[in-house]
Write a protein that holds these residues in place. Structure first.
Motif, PDB file in Angstrom:
ATOM      1  N   GLU A  80     -42.175  50.673  16.262  1.00  0.00           N
ATOM      2  CA  GLU A  80     -42.166  52.114  16.019  1.00  0.00           C
ATOM      3  C   GLU A  80     -42.719  52.868  17.226  1.00  0.00           C
ATOM      4  O   GLU A  80     -42.150  53.863  17.672  1.00  0.00           O
ATOM      5  CB  GLU A  80     -42.982  52.424  14.776  1.00  0.00           C
ATOM      6  N   GLU A  84     -40.114  55.249  19.152  1.00  0.00           N
ATOM      7  CA  GLU A  84     -40.219  56.471  18.354  1.00  0.00           C
ATOM      8  C   GLU A  84     -39.417  57.639  18.925  1.00  0.00           C
ATOM      9  O   GLU A  84     -38.872  58.451  18.177  1.00  0.00           O
ATOM     10  CB  GLU A  84     -41.681  56.860  18.140  1.00  0.00           C
ATOM     11  N   TRP A  90     -38.197  57.758  10.113  1.00  0.00           N
ATOM     12  CA  TRP A  90     -37.432  56.886   9.218  1.00  0.00           C
ATOM     13  C   TRP A  90     -38.239  56.674   7.942  1.00  0.00           C
ATOM     14  O   TRP A  90     -39.452  56.815   7.929  1.00  0.00           O
ATOM     15  CB  TRP A  90     -37.115  55.561   9.908  1.00  0.00           C
ATOM     16  N   MET A  96     -35.136  51.975   9.922  1.00  0.00           N
ATOM     17  CA  MET A  96     -35.672  51.811  11.276  1.00  0.00           C
ATOM     18  C   MET A  96     -34.883  50.745  12.035  1.00  0.00           C
ATOM     19  O   MET A  96     -34.468  50.958  13.180  1.00  0.00           O
ATOM     20  CB  MET A  96     -37.148  51.411  11.199  1.00  0.00           C
TER      21      MET A  96
END
Length: 134
Positions: A80, A84, A90, A96
């Motif tokens: 993440e 990002e 998400w 994701m």
């Protein structure tokens, strides 16, 4: 409604064990209070957070469900943080994963193992894999 059973291969179990090894856990076969075989986790770091070592699991699916917090720390958060800007917000790991794999290969190639582990975990956790009627 027909009950669905996940079909797991040797490679599925091997990959799950590899993820657990990454998180510094090993799977033990033990017995519950009724002397039935069960799976248990041994925390190799000795932290035993949430008294996880006392939990008993009938199968890998239960074990996977219990490990989602650890998986989030080891795999999801680093991905993440890395992606990002490209993937935005998400709601699920599945969302994701789908956004990350749509990125150009040159951008994700250094994270291929982590992305594959995310895909495997999603398959195991959300039972998105192959099924058979039982």
């Amino acid at each position: 409604m027909e009950e669905r059973t996940v079909i797991r291969t040797y490679w599925d179990y091997k990959a799950i064990l590899e993820i657990l090894d990454l998180m510094e856990f090993e799977v033990l076969v033990g017995e519950d209070e009724d002397n039935n075989q069960c799976l248990k986790l041994h925390d190799l770091q000795g932290a035993n957070l949430g008294d996880i070592e006392s939990d008993m699991f009938e199968d890998f699916d239960q074990l996977i469900g219990r490990m989602d917090v650890y998986f989030d720390d080891y795999i999801v958060r680093p991905l993440e943080e890395e992606f990002e800007n490209e993937i935005g917000e998400w709601d699920t790991w599945f969302e994701m994963y789908n956004r990350i794999v749509e990125l150009p290969y040159e951008r994700i190639k250094d994270y291929e193992w982590d992305i594959n582990m995310l895909g495997l975990w999603i398959d195991a956790y959300y039972n998105v894999g192959k099924y058979s009627a039982s």
